[in-house]
Enzyme design. Structure first.
Site, mmCIF file in Angstrom:
data_model
loop_
_atom_site.group_PDB
_atom_site.id
_atom_site.type_symbol
_atom_site.label_atom_id
_atom_site.label_comp_id
_atom_site.label_asym_id
_atom_site.label_seq_id
_atom_site.Cartn_x
_atom_site.Cartn_y
_atom_site.Cartn_z
ATOM 1 C CG ASP A 6 35.420 -21.064 -2.811
ATOM 2 O OD1 ASP A 6 34.680 -21.179 -3.807
ATOM 3 O OD2 ASP A 6 35.211 -20.229 -1.906
ATOM 4 C CG ASN A 9 33.674 -11.803 -7.092
ATOM 5 O OD1 ASN A 9 33.782 -11.782 -8.306
ATOM 6 N ND2 ASN A 9 32.586 -12.261 -6.489
ATOM 7 C CB THR A 10 38.027 -10.574 -2.265
ATOM 8 O OG1 THR A 10 36.920 -9.704 -2.516
ATOM 9 C CG2 THR A 10 39.132 -9.810 -1.566
ATOM 10 C CB ALA A 108 30.702 -22.883 -8.407
ATOM 11 C CG ASP A 109 29.867 -18.913 -4.237
ATOM 12 O OD1 ASP A 109 29.062 -19.086 -5.180
ATOM 13 O OD2 ASP A 109 30.006 -17.818 -3.658
ATOM 14 N NE ARG A 110 23.362 -18.284 -3.767
ATOM 15 C CZ ARG A 110 22.251 -17.721 -4.243
ATOM 16 N NH1 ARG A 110 22.231 -17.270 -5.484
ATOM 17 N NH2 ARG A 110 21.176 -17.636 -3.490
ATOM 18 C CB THR A 132 33.111 -10.126 -2.784
ATOM 19 O OG1 THR A 132 34.449 -10.600 -2.607
ATOM 20 C CG2 THR A 132 33.142 -8.778 -3.464
ATOM 21 C CB THR A 184 32.628 10.901 11.804
ATOM 22 O OG1 THR A 184 32.159 12.240 12.013
ATOM 23 C CG2 THR A 184 32.283 10.467 10.378
#
Length: 259
Positions: A6, A9-10, A108-110, A132, A184
């Site tokens: 699979d 993007n990362t 395709a992943d969905r 991602t 912060t």
């Protein structure tokens, strides 16, 4: 044995199935500059580390949301595994009826996640994939893919805050113990993590309303992806975290198309 990939993007998530059992799961970085041979060497090292003989691989299936790496990945499979991979896309049998305006445009992943979840749970579903990008998918009990929503992923949101606000540092994505924070870094973590949890619960509730208005039962909510566990700890709407649902979907689609 079946080799499933699979490509996101990362990362590219790799899995090896022996029958229906996932025996190896690992990941490598997605890099469009990497050649087929570079991918091949890296993948063969992972096989060797896990005592898997490439000759035992009977078939390969790939899903990808990164078109510019596909030549290298497909060429790597043919060269090092001597098989033609199945690539999830138009013409591949899934058992899912896609109701999108343009079915070819669904990632395709969905589709793979929807196939696995429908096969496993056999009920109305909302599937959330924390990658991602974070994707939300609605699937009916009979297997209609209705569509969904796409949002910036948690890491993208955090990176944007660091890059665009000059005095804010890059932070680790961990959940602080309180929403009201006194420094912060903790304040940024609070805003990003708890803000994202709020986003998830709101979108899921709205998707549930719309699906139930169509006559569906209340959908079961399944989450996957690297940060799914972190968000699910506080979410009021996520019913289950399923870390390997994408790989399972690839295995199921392979079985439907192996002939």
């Amino acid at each position: 044995m079946i080799f499933v990939l699979d490509a996101g993007n990362t990362n590219i998530v790799l899995g090896i199935y022996k029958g229906t059992e996932l025996i190896v799961e690992c990941r490598i970085g997605t890099d469009a500059k990497r050649t087929a041979d570079e991918y091949g060497i890296q993948v063969l090292k992972l096989f060797s580390h896990n005592n898997i003989d490439p000759k035992d691989i009977e078939g390969v299936i790939i899903s990808s949301v990164v078109p510019n790496i596909m030549y290298s990945i497909e060429h790597m499979i043919r060269k090092y595994f001597k098989v033609n991979p199945i690539v999830v896309g138009p013409g591949v049998k899934t058992g899912i009826n896609i109701k999108y305006d343009n079915p070819k445009s669904v990632g395709a992943d969905r589709i793979v996640n929807a196939v696995a979840a429908h096969e496993i749970y056999k009920r109305s579903l909302v599937i959330i994939d924390f990658g991602t990008a974070t994707t939300y998918c609605a699937v009916t009990k009979k297997g209609d893919y209705l569509g969904g929503a796409i949002c910036p992923g948690i890491k993208i949101s955090a990176d944007a805050l660091f890059e665009k606000a000059a005095k804010l540092p890059r932070i680790e994505l961990t959940k602080p113990s309180h929403v009201i924070c006194k420094n912060t870094i903790s304040s940024m973590q609070s805003g990003i993590i708890y803000g994202y949890i709020g986003q998830v619960d709101y979108i899921v509730e709205k998707m549930k309303e719309e699906m139930m208005a169509l006559g569906e039962e209340e959908p079961y909510v399944v989450a996957t992806g690297g940060l799914a566990g972190l968000i699910a700890e506080e979410s009021k709407t996520i019913d289950e975290v399923s870390p390997f649902i994408t790989l399972e979907g690839l295995r199921i689609i392979y079985e439907k198309n192996k002939e």
